[in-house]
Design a protein around this motif. Sequence first.
Motif, short mmCIF file in Angstrom:
data_model
loop_
_atom_site.label_atom_id
_atom_site.label_comp_id
_atom_site.label_asym_id
_atom_site.label_seq_id
_atom_site.Cartn_x
_atom_site.Cartn_y
_atom_site.Cartn_z
N GLU A 13 -3.01 5.54 -6.22
CA GLU A 13 -3.57 5.15 -4.93
C GLU A 13 -3.89 3.66 -4.95
O GLU A 13 -4.23 3.15 -6.02
CB GLU A 13 -4.87 5.92 -4.66
CG GLU A 13 -4.71 7.42 -4.53
CD GLU A 13 -4.11 7.82 -3.19
OE1 GLU A 13 -4.22 7.01 -2.24
OE2 GLU A 13 -3.52 8.90 -3.11
N PRO A 14 -3.86 2.95 -3.83
CA PRO A 14 -3.45 3.44 -2.52
C PRO A 14 -1.93 3.67 -2.46
O PRO A 14 -1.17 2.93 -3.08
CB PRO A 14 -3.87 2.33 -1.55
CG PRO A 14 -4.22 1.15 -2.37
CD PRO A 14 -4.39 1.57 -3.77
N GLU B 28 0.32 3.12 -0.27
CA GLU B 28 1.17 2.02 0.22
C GLU B 28 1.58 1.10 -0.94
O GLU B 28 2.70 0.63 -1.00
CB GLU B 28 0.43 1.18 1.27
CG GLU B 28 0.23 1.86 2.62
CD GLU B 28 -0.99 2.77 2.65
OE1 GLU B 28 -1.54 3.10 1.57
OE2 GLU B 28 -1.39 3.16 3.77
N LEU B 29 0.63 0.84 -1.83
CA LEU B 29 0.91 -0.05 -2.96
C LEU B 29 2.02 0.54 -3.83
O LEU B 29 2.95 -0.17 -4.23
CB LEU B 29 -0.36 -0.25 -3.80
CG LEU B 29 -0.18 -1.11 -5.06
CD1 LEU B 29 0.03 -2.57 -4.68
CD2 LEU B 29 -1.38 -0.97 -5.99
N TYR B 30 1.90 1.82 -4.12
CA TYR B 30 2.88 2.45 -5.02
C TYR B 30 4.22 2.69 -4.31
O TYR B 30 5.27 2.61 -4.93
CB TYR B 30 2.29 3.71 -5.65
CG TYR B 30 1.29 3.33 -6.73
CD1 TYR B 30 1.73 3.03 -8.01
CD2 TYR B 30 -0.07 3.20 -6.45
CE1 TYR B 30 0.84 2.63 -9.00
CE2 TYR B 30 -0.97 2.80 -7.43
CZ TYR B 30 -0.51 2.52 -8.70
OH TYR B 30 -1.38 2.11 -9.68
N LEU C 299 0.86 -7.44 0.42
CA LEU C 299 1.03 -6.22 -0.37
C LEU C 299 2.22 -6.33 -1.32
O LEU C 299 2.20 -5.75 -2.42
CB LEU C 299 1.18 -4.99 0.55
CG LEU C 299 0.64 -3.70 -0.07
CD1 LEU C 299 -0.86 -3.75 -0.27
CD2 LEU C 299 1.01 -2.49 0.77
N MET D 265 1.05 -5.54 -9.79
CA MET D 265 0.73 -4.25 -10.40
C MET D 265 1.83 -3.87 -11.40
O MET D 265 1.56 -3.44 -12.52
CB MET D 265 0.59 -3.20 -9.30
CG MET D 265 0.11 -1.84 -9.77
SD MET D 265 1.48 -0.80 -10.31
CE MET D 265 2.19 -0.36 -8.72
N ALA E 197 -5.02 -4.70 -9.10
CA ALA E 197 -4.02 -4.69 -8.02
C ALA E 197 -4.31 -3.57 -7.01
O ALA E 197 -4.17 -3.77 -5.80
CB ALA E 197 -2.61 -4.54 -8.60
N ILE F 145 -6.83 -5.51 1.10
CA ILE F 145 -5.87 -5.92 2.13
C ILE F 145 -5.87 -4.92 3.28
O ILE F 145 -5.91 -5.28 4.45
CB ILE F 145 -4.44 -6.05 1.54
CG1 ILE F 145 -4.36 -7.24 0.56
CG2 ILE F 145 -3.39 -6.20 2.65
CD1 ILE F 145 -3.09 -7.26 -0.29
N MET F 146 -5.88 -3.64 2.93
CA MET F 146 -5.78 -2.62 3.97
C MET F 146 -7.08 -2.41 4.74
O MET F 146 -7.06 -2.01 5.89
CB MET F 146 -5.23 -1.33 3.37
CG MET F 146 -3.76 -1.55 2.94
SD MET F 146 -2.97 -0.06 2.34
CE MET F 146 -4.18 0.41 1.14
#
Lengths: 332, 332
Positions: free
Chosen positions: A28-29, A31-33, A107, A114, B151, B158-159
């Motif tokens: 998580e989050p 979106e990052l992954y 992002l 990351m 990260a 950011i979100m």
Amino acid sequence: MQGVDLKSYARSVARDVDAFILRNVSGEPRELYDAAVHLVKAGGKRLRPMIVVAAAEALGAEREAAIPFAAAVEIVHTYTLIHDDIIDEDEVRRGVPAVHKVWGIPLAITAGDMLSAKAFEVMVKARDYGVPVERIVKAVETLSSSMVRVAEGQAMDIMFEDRMDVTLEEYLKMVYLKTGALFEASAALGGLAATDDERVIRSLREYGKCLGIAFQIKDDILGLAGVEEKIGKPVYSDLREGKRTILVIYALSKLDQQGREKLLSVLGRRDATREELEEAAELIKSTGAIEYATSIAEEYANRAKAALSVLPDTPQRRILEELAAFSVKRQV
Amino acid sequence: MQGVDLKSYARSVARDVDAFILRNVSGEPRELYDAAVHLVKAGGKRLRPMIVVAAAEALGAEREAAIPFAAAVEIVHTYTLIHDDIIDEDEVRRGVPAVHKVWGIPLAITAGDMLSAKAFEVMVKARDYGVPVERIVKAVETLSSSMVRVAEGQAMDIMFEDRMDVTLEEYLKMVYLKTGALFEASAALGGLAATDDERVIRSLREYGKCLGIAFQIKDDILGLAGVEEKIGKPVYSDLREGKRTILVIYALSKLDQQGREKLLSVLGRRDATREELEEAAELIKSTGAIEYATSIAEEYANRAKAALSVLPDTPQRRILEELAAFSVKRQV
């Protein structure tokens, strides 16, 4: 392993490495992954992990012991693609939109960051498969040094765009750093998954380094004379971005004053029309730049192949030999 | 060490760590390395390396054995500042122009990437000072995992900017990831430079984590009520960027409909005037948000201090205790 061809070997390594990456790059989050694995899911040749695995297997290691290192180099490669596309303002990669086009620059920077750390996190897992800690520490040293070099090469590449007088020597240094260094590390990591023998590791380094340079020169060629659908990104983007590729450097040294001015007037102009780009490409080709670059790439591919003589004669050594030939012959 | 105060201890660690960093972060192209050390040379508190060194010394390690780990965490911190400033479009840091304002975004991204890898390259040098490889591998695992968390926290941050309904729980999770995780790793790395004792490492982790959270909450407070010249960056930039700080979250939960709308109309508007920002800051202060945030920060600082009971009673343990108090009291 008798008679295994490059293609099916590549497929089997990709399957194992991708499974490991997707299992380990999640969290998580979301979106990052999602952003982080976007390009992993979009395809790619998995050349670097293939080098890791083939080198390790050629030296008698079990594949699973090499997978954490193989995944690490592919994760590093993925992160450099994400950041490169931001830097070069490229919008398409592996036939899909660049990460920053889908998730935005903040992002995309963060997803790359990351991944860069994740590479070291997964490397350490080699411990669970019996790789001694001494060699894991050497692997960390090898990978981190190569990443420093990749950044140095990236910086050279960025600064070349403002220069008219880049030499072939500077170009080759940049290509070694930006591309060769990670191939070099890949081959060394494959060795470290299997052995302590410094002589073997040194030869593997030489193999990876030369292979990487051959590979990047061919990439430059495909960027000018390749087929868009096959290479997964727009042809001529190097010209539009003003990249000092080996083709441009050679052409600028061979063209007369008028031709040189013509070429320079298109190079690095992001608003150049397709027609102007095609004309510039023809001008470059007219100097024999492609034949010249191909001969240099072949030279490096041969050096790569020669460095393999230190390995035992196994099917995986032949895979590495074929890879050297493929680096120059490929159309993708 | 009898009677050494926080200030002179900080100065002596900074001297040793900076020398090590500047010696190891150098090379070509010069522009890349100039960009990379720009913020190192601009100052900073060196809190994270101080935690590494004090924890190691408190456990009886020689300082030189801890310096590679201490340098690594400061290098990581520096890289996150460079990338954060790009992401947040911040122009000033530590009283000097942000890296991307001087060298441009492409080179700033690349300098950060180089530093991120360099951290691991320098960590491995702990081997030369007698730290066993088993513990170096654990240190690599600890640092890389913390960087993955940083990260994740950055991505959450950011979100959050697009969300009106961030809860205190979500905020604390983000702060733990974005700031606490690297403090946590710093304390653990100090421990790993000295000992294998898992119980000690666990307590040090708790110390670092709580200290980091206290520190970040205080950072949020200084971002609203601090003195520009002391904090080295423009006050109110959090408001302008629409950051969901603990102050904003608390204020939004306490204000009436009219006040909430007023605050939201300024939050995240990059063109907000100084007057509007001051008005928004007053609105937040009127809810008691600063007192509330201070009480939470004190709670974490006390938890940090309590976790130190596992350490032997040494001057360096007292330094770590003072650091916990400083994290909340500080005006810089």
